[in-house]
Design a protein around this motif. Structure first.
Motif, PDB file in Angstrom:
ATOM      1  N   PHE A   1       0.832  -1.204   0.000  1.00  0.00           N
ATOM      2  CA  PHE A   1       0.000   0.000   0.000  1.00  0.00           C
ATOM      3  C   PHE A   1       0.867   1.254   0.000  1.00  0.00           C
ATOM      4  CE2 PHE A   1      -1.961   3.353   2.605  1.00  0.00           C
ATOM      5  CZ  PHE A   1      -3.058   3.662   1.793  1.00  0.00           C
ATOM      6  N   VAL A   2       1.911   1.261   0.794  1.00  0.00           N
ATOM      7  CA  VAL A   2       2.814   2.419   0.824  1.00  0.00           C
ATOM      8  C   VAL A   2       3.461   2.624  -0.544  1.00  0.00           C
ATOM      9  CG1 VAL A   2       4.963   3.325   1.805  1.00  0.00           C
ATOM     10  CG2 VAL A   2       3.240   2.278   3.297  1.00  0.00           C
ATOM     11  N   GLY A   3       3.880   1.518  -1.172  1.00  0.00           N
ATOM     12  CA  GLY A   3       4.477   1.639  -2.496  1.00  0.00           C
ATOM     13  C   GLY A   3       3.508   2.190  -3.520  1.00  0.00           C
ATOM     14  N   TYR A   4       2.245   1.747  -3.453  1.00  0.00           N
ATOM     15  CA  TYR A   4       1.237   2.264  -4.385  1.00  0.00           C
ATOM     16  C   TYR A   4       1.003   3.747  -4.145  1.00  0.00           C
ATOM     17  CZ  TYR A   4      -3.040   2.430  -7.164  1.00  0.00           C
ATOM     18  OH  TYR A   4      -3.977   2.747  -8.115  1.00  0.00           O
ATOM     19  N   CYS A   5       0.969   4.166  -2.869  1.00  0.00           N
ATOM     20  CA  CYS A   5       0.808   5.587  -2.545  1.00  0.00           C
ATOM     21  C   CYS A   5       1.994   6.404  -3.054  1.00  0.00           C
ATOM     22  CB  CYS A   5       0.639   5.763  -1.040  1.00  0.00           C
ATOM     23  SG  CYS A   5      -0.946   5.210  -0.391  1.00  0.00           S
ATOM     24  N   CYS A   6       3.201   5.844  -2.941  1.00  0.00           N
ATOM     25  CA  CYS A   6       4.383   6.548  -3.444  1.00  0.00           C
ATOM     26  C   CYS A   6       4.291   6.749  -4.952  1.00  0.00           C
ATOM     27  CB  CYS A   6       5.650   5.779  -3.088  1.00  0.00           C
ATOM     28  SG  CYS A   6       6.076   5.805  -1.334  1.00  0.00           S
ATOM     29  N   LEU A   7       3.879   5.690  -5.657  1.00  0.00           N
ATOM     30  CA  LEU A   7       3.742   5.802  -7.102  1.00  0.00           C
ATOM     31  C   LEU A   7       2.669   6.819  -7.467  1.00  0.00           C
ATOM     32  CD1 LEU A   7       4.483   4.804  -9.929  1.00  0.00           C
ATOM     33  CD2 LEU A   7       2.781   2.981  -9.633  1.00  0.00           C
ATOM     34  N   ALA A   8       1.539   6.764  -6.765  1.00  0.00           N
ATOM     35  CA  ALA A   8       0.470   7.729  -7.029  1.00  0.00           C
ATOM     36  C   ALA A   8       0.910   9.145  -6.700  1.00  0.00           C
ATOM     37  CB  ALA A   8      -0.771   7.358  -6.211  1.00  0.00           C
ATOM     38  N   GLY A   9       1.636   9.305  -5.586  1.00  0.00           N
ATOM     39  CA  GLY A   9       2.121  10.634  -5.221  1.00  0.00           C
ATOM     40  C   GLY A   9       3.117  11.183  -6.220  1.00  0.00           C
ATOM     41  N   LEU A  10       4.015  10.316  -6.705  1.00  0.00           N
ATOM     42  CA  LEU A  10       5.016  10.749  -7.683  1.00  0.00           C
ATOM     43  C   LEU A  10       4.351  11.199  -8.980  1.00  0.00           C
ATOM     44  CD1 LEU A  10       7.963  11.025  -8.570  1.00  0.00           C
ATOM     45  CD2 LEU A  10       7.904   8.610  -9.235  1.00  0.00           C
ATOM     46  N   VAL A  11       3.441  10.380  -9.494  1.00  0.00           N
ATOM     47  CA  VAL A  11       2.775  10.723 -10.749  1.00  0.00           C
ATOM     48  C   VAL A  11       1.920  11.979 -10.588  1.00  0.00           C
ATOM     49  CG1 VAL A  11       1.061   9.932 -12.430  1.00  0.00           C
ATOM     50  CG2 VAL A  11       2.782   8.338 -11.555  1.00  0.00           C
ATOM     51  N   THR A  12       1.182  12.057  -9.477  1.00  0.00           N
ATOM     52  CA  THR A  12       0.331  13.228  -9.251  1.00  0.00           C
ATOM     53  C   THR A  12       1.175  14.486  -9.112  1.00  0.00           C
ATOM     54  OG1 THR A  12      -1.298  11.839  -8.125  1.00  0.00           O
ATOM     55  CG2 THR A  12      -1.455  14.197  -7.768  1.00  0.00           C
ATOM     56  N   GLY A  13       2.279  14.388  -8.370  1.00  0.00           N
ATOM     57  CA  GLY A  13       3.134  15.564  -8.197  1.00  0.00           C
ATOM     58  C   GLY A  13       3.731  16.051  -9.504  1.00  0.00           C
ATOM     59  N   ARG A  14       4.263  15.140 -10.320  1.00  0.00           N
ATOM     60  CA  ARG A  14       4.839  15.534 -11.600  1.00  0.00           C
ATOM     61  C   ARG A  14       3.754  16.105 -12.527  1.00  0.00           C
ATOM     62  NH1 ARG A  14       8.697  15.275  -8.935  1.00  0.00           N
ATOM     63  NH2 ARG A  14      10.556  13.964  -9.230  1.00  0.00           N
ATOM     64  N   GLY A  15       2.615  15.473 -12.536  1.00  0.00           N
ATOM     65  CA  GLY A  15       1.540  15.975 -13.384  1.00  0.00           C
ATOM     66  C   GLY A  15       1.037  17.331 -12.939  1.00  0.00           C
ATOM     67  N   TYR A  16       0.944  17.513 -11.635  1.00  0.00           N
ATOM     68  CA  TYR A  16       0.510  18.799 -11.094  1.00  0.00           C
ATOM     69  C   TYR A  16       1.473  19.917 -11.498  1.00  0.00           C
ATOM     70  CZ  TYR A  16       0.054  22.397  -7.464  1.00  0.00           C
ATOM     71  OH  TYR A  16      -0.046  23.572  -6.797  1.00  0.00           O
ATOM     72  N   GLU A  17       2.756  19.623 -11.410  1.00  0.00           N
ATOM     73  CA  GLU A  17       3.749  20.632 -11.790  1.00  0.00           C
ATOM     74  C   GLU A  17       3.650  20.960 -13.277  1.00  0.00           C
ATOM     75  OE1 GLU A  17       7.397  18.869 -10.683  1.00  0.00           O
ATOM     76  OE2 GLU A  17       7.067  19.082  -8.505  1.00  0.00           O
ATOM     77  N   TRP A  18       3.420  19.944 -14.098  1.00  0.00           N
ATOM     78  CA  TRP A  18       3.356  20.176 -15.549  1.00  0.00           C
ATOM     79  C   TRP A  18       2.108  20.965 -15.930  1.00  0.00           C
ATOM     80  CZ3 TRP A  18       0.410  17.804 -19.693  1.00  0.00           C
ATOM     81  CH2 TRP A  18       0.905  18.121 -20.964  1.00  0.00           C
ATOM     82  N   VAL A  19       0.962  20.629 -15.325  1.00  0.00           N
ATOM     83  CA  VAL A  19      -0.267  21.361 -15.622  1.00  0.00           C
ATOM     84  C   VAL A  19      -0.157  22.803 -15.146  1.00  0.00           C
ATOM     85  CG1 VAL A  19      -2.742  21.527 -15.115  1.00  0.00           C
ATOM     86  CG2 VAL A  19      -1.716  19.308 -15.607  1.00  0.00           C
ATOM     87  N   SER A  20       0.438  23.017 -13.977  1.00  0.00           N
ATOM     88  CA  SER A  20       0.545  24.375 -13.430  1.00  0.00           C
ATOM     89  C   SER A  20       1.501  25.243 -14.222  1.00  0.00           C
ATOM     90  CB  SER A  20       1.008  24.303 -11.973  1.00  0.00           C
ATOM     91  OG  SER A  20       2.300  23.718 -11.879  1.00  0.00           O
ATOM     92  N   ALA A  21       2.363  24.605 -15.021  1.00  0.00           N
ATOM     93  CA  ALA A  21       3.288  25.389 -15.850  1.00  0.00           C
ATOM     94  C   ALA A  21       2.604  25.992 -17.066  1.00  0.00           C
ATOM     95  CB  ALA A  21       4.467  24.520 -16.293  1.00  0.00           C
ATOM     96  N   GLY A  22       1.368  25.592 -17.338  1.00  0.00           N
ATOM     97  CA  GLY A  22       0.642  26.121 -18.482  1.00  0.00           C
ATOM     98  C   GLY A  22       0.181  27.549 -18.250  1.00  0.00           C
ATOM     99  N   SER A  23      -0.137  28.232 -19.336  1.00  0.00           N
ATOM    100  CA  SER A  23      -0.605  29.622 -19.265  1.00  0.00           C
ATOM    101  C   SER A  23      -1.852  29.762 -20.128  1.00  0.00           C
ATOM    102  CB  SER A  23       0.475  30.584 -19.752  1.00  0.00           C
ATOM    103  OG  SER A  23       0.852  30.293 -21.084  1.00  0.00           O
TER     104      SER A  23
END
Length: 886
Positions: free
Chosen positions: A136-158
Motif C-alpha cells: 500500500f505504501v508503495g502504491y501511494c508513493c507511485l500515485a504521489g510521484l505521478v500526481t506531483g509531476r503531473g501537477y507541476e506540468w499542468v501548473s506550468a501552463g498559461s
C-alpha cells in the motif's frame, strides 16, 4: 415503555396458549417425543398434537427455531428445520412429515472432510499484514510521484486553453495508466489463473490479494453496462463472446476461469468471482456460461458451475459448487432448481457490433475531453482563481501551525459540502425527470443508444447514496423519494417507511401502497434487459406490506395486499396473487403473516399514540440527521486540511508530501469513524432488544446504522480489518479472514479465531417486522466459514468448524452443530456428501467442469453436463487470430 431483553419477552406463550395446551394429550412414539420437546421449550406441562404452533399455541419463529435445535440434538428423533415447521404447523402433521427421515446425530449427518486444514501461524499472519502495508505504501508513493509531476506540468501552463490541453493529456494518460496497471500487474504476478487452492495469509495469497485489490480499484468499474467493460475483462483473460452485456458491479477476480458465451446478459448485483474462501484457504474454479444465457439480479455463481446455451437463472438464486443448468432449462432458488417461468420476456432489438463500438468510443471521448479536464483542470483553476487559495501555490509555505490554512479549509469545505447538497437536490429533482421523457414505459429500445444513455443517467443520478443515507429510517425519506418520482401518494407515515438502502432502475415507475414498510436492501427491478434491448415497466408494491432486508422486487410480482416478504425472499412471478400471507425462502413458500409477538405494539401505530410517538421519533431523527451532517462535514474538513497542506508543502517536499497525505487520510478516516460510532453508543455495548419502532432503543440502532462504514472496505482481506472490528466492539478472535463481510450491530457479534468470511456475507443481529424491532447476539465459532452472499440472522450460534454455503439465509435462533454444513434459503443441514472442487483433487490443469459440474436437481445431486458445453470447455486455451465465438 418497559425495556426487556428478548430472552425475557420470548420465554413463553400467552395465557390462552397455556389453557389450550392442556386440551389433548400427545400420542405415542414420535408425536409424544416431539410434544415433550415443544412443551419444554414453551415452559408448559403439555401441548396438543393438533394445535397450530402459531395460531393456537402462540409460539413464534424464534421459539420454534429453539425447538428445532433441541430436536436435532436428540439422536432418536429425525432432524427438523424451520421449513418443516411452516409446512407442518402441528405436532401430528410434523411427525407424519418427518416419519420417513432417518435420525440425525448430534453433530452432523455428514462427516467432516478427512483433510484437516491447518490454520496459519501468527507470525505468518503478521508477516502478510506487514507486506500488505508495504505494498500500500508503495502504491501511494507511485500515485504521489505521478500526481506531483503531473501537477507541476499542468501548473506550468498559461491561459485557459493551454491548461485545458495539458489537463486532457495528463488526465487521459493518468486514466489509461490506472486502467492498464492492474492488467499488467495481473499478468506479471499471476499469469493465467488456474483451478487450485492455497492457504490464506501465505505468499500466494499475497499475490492474489494484490491483484484483487488493483482490479477492484480500477476506474473501469464505472464502465459497467458499457461494451468497454467487456473488453476490460477480456484483457484480464476472460473468454467472452460477442454481444455480451454485463450490468453487475461485482468484478470477477480469477478471470481466466470465466467463460461467457455470445448473447449472454448478467444483471446487477450478481456474484461470479471464480474464487471463494473456504476453511482458511482460497479456492479458485471455473464459471462457464453458454450462449444466450440469462443471469438474474442478486444471484451467486459459485466455483465449478456452468449454464448451457439458452439457460436461465432467476433473481435471488444461486448455483452451488458443482451445479450445472442444462441447455435451454430455466432454474431458480437457492440452491437452484428447475422452473418453467421465463425470466427473459423482452424481445430482442437491433444492436450489432458497430452500435456497441460507437457507444464505447463516445464514452471514451466524454471521459477524456469532458470529465477528466473538469477534474484535473478544474482543481487547478480553483486554486488560481480564488485569491485566498492561490497564495498556497506561492513559494512560501503556510504549514500546519498557521491559522490561515484552517480558515481556508473551513471556507472551502463548507462551500463544497453544503453546495453539493443544495445543488445536488436541485439537479436530482429536475434533470432525471426531463430525461425520463425520452424513455416510454413498456416500449422496447435497443441497448447502447440515446434512450439507453438517458436511462443509464436516470438510474445513476437517482440512486445516489448520500441523500438516502441521510434521510433513510425517518419520515423525511418519503418526501425525498416522492421528489425523485416514486408514487407514494397513499403512503401512511410510520417514521420507518424506508431504510437507507433503496435502489431502482427508474423512480418514475415505482409505486408503494398505503401502510407499507420497507427495510434496507430493497432493489426495485422495473427494467428488463436482454443482451440487445431494454424496457422499463411499472413495479407496484401493495398496501400494508412489510419487506425485509435484501429483497429484489421485480415488476409483475405476484404479491398483493397485506404481505410479509421475509429477508432475502425470492418474490414470486408466477401463480396467483398472494395476499394476507407471509413469504419466506428461495423459492418462496407461505408462512403466517404475523404472530402474537409481532403485534404486541400495534396499539402504538394508530390514533393519538401514533401521533405522539411519531412526533418524538421525528425529532430524534432530525437530531440524528444534523449530527451526521456534522460528522460527514468534519471528515471532509479534515481531508480538505490534508489536501491543502499537501498543495502548500509540495514545493518544499515534492511528491513525498502527497504520498504522506494519502496514507494519513486513510488512517485518520478509520480512527475518526471508530470514535464516532463508539461515542454515539457512549462506549457501551448494545443490549438485546424486543421493542417498538417508537422506542428510543430502536432509534439508537438507526443512528448507528448511519455510520459510513464503506470507508473500512479498503481493509478487507488484511489483518487490519480485525483491528478495526475490535475497536468497533466486535468480539473477534485471531487470524479471522474477512473478504467483505458486513456486521450490522458490531457489539452484539462474536466471531471465533480462524473463521473465514466471504465477500457479500452479512451478520445481521437484528430484525424488524412491521412495528416490532428485535435484536440479539450472534456467535460464529472457531474456524467457521460464511459463503459468498450468505446472511446470518440474530440469535444464531454456529459451532466450531461449521460451514454456511453461499447465498444461504441462516434464520434467527438457529443452532448449527460443530463441523456441520448448512445451506439454502432458509438454511438447513446439507445431507449429501460435500462437493469437492477439482483443485482439491490435484487436477488444476484440467477444467473442473469436465469432471464435476453437473445439474443439481432439487437436492443438489449431480448429473452429466450438456455435451455441447463439454466440447466447448475442452479447448479453453486454443487461440487463433480470428475472434473467438463459443
Amino acid at each position: 415503555m418497559e425495556e426487556k431483553s428478548i430472552e425475557v419477552l420470548a420465554s413463553g406463550p400467552d395465557e390462552s396458549a397455556r389453557d389450550m395446551s392442556r386440551d389433548t394429550g400427545p400420542k405415542a412414539g414420535i408425536e409424544r417425543d416431539l410434544a415433550e420437546v415443544l412443551a419444554d421449550v414453551m415452559s408448559v406441562e403439555q401441548v396438543s398434537v393438533d394445535s397450530h404452533f402459531f395460531d393456537d399455541l402462540g409460539a413464534n419463529s424464534l421459539m420454534m427455531a429453539h425447538f428445532c435445535a433441541r430436536v436435532r440434538k436428540r439422536a432418536d428423533l429425525p432432524s427438523a428445520s424451520m421449513k418443516d415447521i411452516y409446512r407442518h404447523p402441528t405436532i401430528r402433521s410434523l411427525a407424519a412429515g418427518l416419519a420417513d427421515a432417518a435420525p440425525t446425530p448430534v453433530e452432523s449427518s455428514v462427516p467432516a472432510p478427512t483433510e484437516v486444514v491447518r490454520p496459519a501461524s501468527t507470525p505468518q499472519y503478521l508477516l502478510c499484514g506487514t507486506m500488505q502495508f508495504l505494498i500500500f505504501v508503495g502504491y501511494c508513493c507511485l500515485a504521489g510521484l505521478v500526481t506531483g509531476r503531473g501537477y507541476e506540468w499542468v501548473s506550468a501552463g498559461s491561459g485557459l486553453s493551454n491548461i485545458y490541453l495539458r489537463a486532457v493529456i495528463f488526465g487521459g494518460a493518468g486514466l489509461v495508466g490506472l486502467c492498464v496497471f492492474p492488467i499488467v500487474a495481473k499478468w506479471i504476478l499471476i499469469g493465467r489463473w488456474k483451478a487450485r487452492e492455497f492457504p490464506i495469509w501465505g505468499l500466494t495469497y499475497l499475490r492474489f490479494w494484490t491483484v484483487k485489490t488493483l482490479v477492484h480499484a480500477n476506474p473501469m468499474i464505472f464502465f459497467v453496462g458499457n461494451p468497454l467493460y467487456v473488453l476490460y475483462l477480456r484483457a484480464l483473460g476472460a473468454r467472452i463472446g460477442k454481444g455480451v452485456s454485463i450490468f453487475s458491479r461485482t468484478i470477477p477476480v480469477c478471470t481466466d476461469l470465466l467463460t461467457i458465451g455470445a448473447g449472454t446478459v448478467i444483471r446487477k448485483d450478481a456474484f461470479f468471482l471464480c474464487y471463494r474462501a473456504h476453511a482458511g484457504r482460497i479456492q479458485t474454479g471455473h464459471v462457464t456460461l453458454g450462449r444466450d444465457v440469462f443471469v438474474g439480479e442478486k444471484t451467486v455463481l459459485d466455483i465449478d458451475t456452468s449454464m448451457g446455451d439458452g439457460a436461465q437463472l432467476g433473481h435471488t438464486s444461486a448455483l452451488q459448487s458443482g451445479q450445472a443448468v442444462p441447455e435451454g432449462q430455466r432454474w431458480h432458488g437457492s440452491p437452484a432448481q428447475r422452473t418453467e417461468f421465463d425470466y427473459l420476456s423482452i424481445a430482442p432489438a437491433a444492436c450489432g457490433t458497430v452500435r456497441r463500438a460507437w457507444f464505447g468510443l463516445i464514452s471514451v471521448l466524454q471521459v477524456f475531453f469532458l470529465y477528466v479536464p473538469l477534474t484535473v483542470g478544474g482543481a487547478y483553476m480553483l486554486f488560481t482563481e480564488v485569491p485566498e487559495l492561490g497564495s498556497l501555490l506561492g513559494p512560501d509555505t503556510v504549514g500546519f501551525t498557521s491559522p490561515r490554512l484552517y480558515v481556508d479549509a473551513l471556507v472551502l469545505s463548507l462551500a463544497l459540502f453544503f453546495g453539493f447538497i443544495v445543488l445536488g437536490l436541485a439537479l436530482l429533482f429536475t434533470v432525471p425527470r426531463l430525461l425520463s421523457l425520452m424513455v416510454k414505459p413498456d416500449k422496447v429500445y435497443p441497448l447502447y443508444g440515446l434512450h439507453y444513455s438517458a436511462h443509464r443517467a436516470i438510474a445513476r443520478m437517482t440512486n445516489l447514496k448520500f441523500f438516502k443515507w441521510l434521510l433513510g429510517d425517518s419520515s423525511y425519506i418519503v418526501h425525498y423519494l416522492r421528489g425523485l418520482g416514486y408514487d407514494l401518494s397513499h403512503v401512511e407515515q410510520t417514521g420507518s417507511n424506508f431504510g437507507t438502502e433503496v435502489q431502482h432502475e427508474t423512480p418514475y415507475l415505482t409505486s408503494v401502497g398505503s401502510g407499507t414498510m420497507i427495510a434496507d436492501g430493497l432493489s426495485v427491478i422495473n427494467a428488463d434487459f436482454s443482451s440487445t434491448s431494454f424496457r422499463v415497466s411499472q413495479a407496484s408494491i401493495g398496501p400494508h406490506n412489510f419487506l425485509g432486508n435484501n429483497i429484489a422486487y421485480p415488476s409483475g410480482a405476484k404479491t398483493g395486499d397485506n404481505c410479509l416478504l421475509a429477508t432475502k425472499v425470492m418474490v414470486p412471478l408466477d401463480g396467483e396473487v398472494r395476499e394476507g400471507v407471509g413469504l419466506l425462502g428461495s423459492p418462496s413458500f407461505e408462512i403466517p403473516r404475523s404472530v402474537e409477538r409481532d403485534s404486541r405494539f400495534d396499539q402504538l401505530r394508530s390514533g393519538d399514540q401514533l401521533r405522539r410517538h411519531l412526533s418524538a421519533k421525528n425529532r430524534y431523527n432530525l437530531r440524528s440527521m444534523g449530527l451526521f451532517l456534522l460528522v460527514r462535514w468534519l471528515h471532509f474538513f479534515v481531508l480538505t486540511v490534508l489536501g491543502l497542506a499537501a498543495v502548500d508543502l509540495h514545493g518544499a517536499f515534492g511528491w513525498v508530501v502527497i504520498t504522506a497525505s494519502l496514507g494519513l487520510a486513510l488512517v485518520v478516516s478509520a480512527v475518526y469513524l471508530v470514535l464516532v460510532e463508539r461515542g454515539i453508543a457512549v462506549f457501551r455495548p448494545l443490549k438485546p432488544q424486543l421493542c417498538s419502532i417508537y422506542d428510543p432503543n430502536f432509534w439508537l440502532h438507526e443512528r448507528l446504522w448511519k455510520i459510513p462504514i464503506e470507508y473500512f472496505h479498503v481493509f478487507n482481506g488484511t489483518p487490519f480489518m480485525n483491528v478495526i472490528w475490535r475497536l468497533l466492539g466486535v468480539q473477534v478472535g485471531s487470524r479471522v479472514f474477512n473478504d467483505g463481510c458486513l456486521v450490522t450491530e458490531r457489539t452484539l457479534a462474536t466471531i471465533g479465531s480462524d473463521s473465514t468470511l466471504n465477500v457479500g456475507s452479512k451478520i445481521q443481529c437484528h430484525s424488524q417486522e412491521d412495528g416490532t424491532f428485535k435484536s440479539d447476539r450472534s456467535t460464529i465459532g472457531v474456524g467457521c466459514t460464511l459463503g459468498v452472499g450468505a446472511i446470518v440472522h440474530y440469535g444464531v450460534t454456529m459451532g466450531d468448524g461449521a460451514v454456511l454455503a453461499p447465498d444461504s439465509f441462516l434464520m434467527k435462533g438457529e443452532e448449527v452443530p460443530r463441523h456441520a454444513r448448512w445451506g439454502g434459503n432458509p438454511a438447513t443441514e446439507l445431507r449429501d456428501a460435500p462437493y469437492r472442487p477439482a483443485a482439491l483433487g490435484r487436477k488444476a490443469e484440467l477444467n473442473p467442469l469436465d469432471q464435476h459440474a453437473q445439474p443439481a436437481g432439487e437436492q443438489g445431486r449431480p448429473a452429466d453436463p450438456p455435451r455441447r458445453q463439454r466440447r466447448l470447455r475442452r479447448r479453453p486455451d486454443r487461440r487463433s487470430t480470428a475472434p473467438w465465438r463459443p
